[in-house]
Scaffold this active site. Sequence first.
Site, PDB file in Angstrom:
ATOM      1  N   ASP A  74     -29.000  85.131  58.706  1.00 21.29           N
ATOM      2  CA  ASP A  74     -27.880  86.044  58.419  1.00 21.29           C
ATOM      3  C   ASP A  74     -27.893  86.564  56.974  1.00 21.29           C
ATOM      4  OD1 ASP A  74     -27.219  83.337  57.860  1.00 21.29           O
ATOM      5  OD2 ASP A  74     -25.069  83.703  57.967  1.00 21.29           O
ATOM      6  N   HIS A  75     -28.637  85.883  56.078  1.00 24.23           N
ATOM      7  CA  HIS A  75     -28.653  86.289  54.673  1.00 24.23           C
ATOM      8  C   HIS A  75     -29.924  87.034  54.265  1.00 24.23           C
ATOM      9  CE1 HIS A  75     -25.085  83.803  53.524  1.00 24.23           C
ATOM     10  NE2 HIS A  75     -25.395  83.306  54.710  1.00 24.23           N
ATOM     11  N   ASP A 104     -23.911  80.090  50.863  1.00 29.19           N
ATOM     12  CA  ASP A 104     -23.289  79.192  51.843  1.00 29.19           C
ATOM     13  C   ASP A 104     -23.245  77.800  51.236  1.00 29.19           C
ATOM     14  OD1 ASP A 104     -23.240  81.296  53.567  1.00 29.19           O
ATOM     15  OD2 ASP A 104     -24.565  80.425  55.075  1.00 29.19           O
ATOM     16  N   HIS A 133     -17.990  85.651  54.163  1.00 28.40           N
ATOM     17  CA  HIS A 133     -18.688  84.817  55.153  1.00 28.40           C
ATOM     18  C   HIS A 133     -17.655  84.219  56.127  1.00 28.40           C
ATOM     19  CE1 HIS A 133     -21.528  81.769  56.747  1.00 28.40           C
ATOM     20  NE2 HIS A 133     -22.479  82.547  56.260  1.00 28.40           N
ATOM     21  N   HIS A 154     -30.315  82.013  50.287  1.00 31.73           N
ATOM     22  CA  HIS A 154     -31.090  81.047  51.075  1.00 31.73           C
ATOM     23  C   HIS A 154     -31.711  81.728  52.284  1.00 31.73           C
ATOM     24  CE1 HIS A 154     -27.190  81.098  53.038  1.00 31.73           C
ATOM     25  NE2 HIS A 154     -27.586  80.282  54.011  1.00 31.73           N
ATOM     26  N   HIS A 188     -31.588  81.541  55.508  1.00 33.70           N
ATOM     27  CA  HIS A 188     -30.990  81.611  56.836  1.00 33.70           C
ATOM     28  C   HIS A 188     -30.952  83.080  57.242  1.00 33.70           C
ATOM     29  CE1 HIS A 188     -28.789  77.455  56.993  1.00 33.70           C
ATOM     30  NE2 HIS A 188     -30.018  77.407  57.465  1.00 33.70           N
ATOM     31  N   HIS A 215     -25.884  72.919  51.001  1.00 23.58           N
ATOM     32  CA  HIS A 215     -26.037  73.554  52.308  1.00 23.58           C
ATOM     33  C   HIS A 215     -27.179  72.866  53.055  1.00 23.58           C
ATOM     34  CE1 HIS A 215     -25.066  76.602  55.165  1.00 23.58           C
ATOM     35  NE2 HIS A 215     -26.129  77.360  54.982  1.00 23.58           N
TER      36      HIS A 215
HETATM   37 ZN   LIG Z   1     -24.591  82.182  56.408  1.00 21.16          ZN
HETATM   38 ZN   LIG Z   2     -26.595  79.334  55.742  1.00 20.02          ZN
END
Ligand SMILES: [Zn+2]
Ligand SMILES: [Zn+2]
Length: 308
Positions: free
Chosen positions: A70-71, A213, A271, A66, A68, A143
């Site tokens: 951090d990914h 996530d 995570h 996804h 976001h 999510h």
């Molecule tokens: Zn994340």
């Molecule tokens: Zn996320």
Amino acid sequence: MASGAGIEVVFLGTSGSVPTPERGLPCIAIRRRGELLLLDCGEGCQRQMMRAGVGFAKRMKVFITHLHGDHVLGLAGLLQSMGLMGREEPLPVYGPRGLARVVEAFKEALGFELPFRVEVHEVGEGEACRGDGYRVEAVFVEHSVPTLAYALIEEERPGRFNPERALKLGVPKGPLWKALQMGEAVEVGGRLVKPEDVLGPPRRGLKLVYSGDTGFTEKLVELSRGADLLIHEATFDDSLEHKALEEKHSTARQAATVAKLAGVKKLALTHISPRYQDPSLLEQQARQVFEHVVVAYDFLKLNLVYED
Ligand SMILES: [Zn+2]
Ligand SMILES: [Zn+2]
């Protein structure tokens, strides 16, 4: 191992949301028959790959769960580094809708040209791609933005070869055995010997699932059925279950519940929220539900091997 039988999993980043001195942002390397599959691209993933000795394989695919930060923020650095290293082979990148725009934005805003083609595939539920003896399937999980979980599912392998049976049928040891093992019929003394005459029943391949996530969802249980390894996010412990629900993440116990319901062989939690310097609480709570659990840490390697 990487070029041999089975699958090698290397955790390159195991923190959630922000990195810590010990944990990088989400990225997992899968090495299989000389191919490298990356699951998510947290910041600094290319340096983690170097440190782990994973290498930058010519045959490589990237799967983003996804959009976001951090990914996905690590994708910019990965692409640029591989460009500077002179990569020429195209790189397929899979992910949810909007990924193509993100990759374009990186290239445009940062003004870099790449010597290789980035093939962005925006995928939804169903088969994302096929590879050498495997397919990757995706489902949407639970999510705050559209998020895909991925399953790498190997094709069945040919049954075990029975040498006594082959000799009995008059097939001499050598290239004819090889042909039969590869599923080809051979002719011996004017008689046809078929693979099924000398092979046992087909053997199952390996299966690996990555949750991305997500909060608890039945869809992930379905996707994970019988997997050899489930890599599941476990952002929180029991005391923060309300927060997990609110932010659509999972507790370690919820991840373990998915593992148990799906009958997987092994569960790896990742995570991990930066608040847990020592993640043993997460492991304890998960273990109350599902015994075969490990909390992943950066550079942890897991080998999935064939049992038959
Ligand atoms: Zn994340
Ligand atoms: Zn996320």
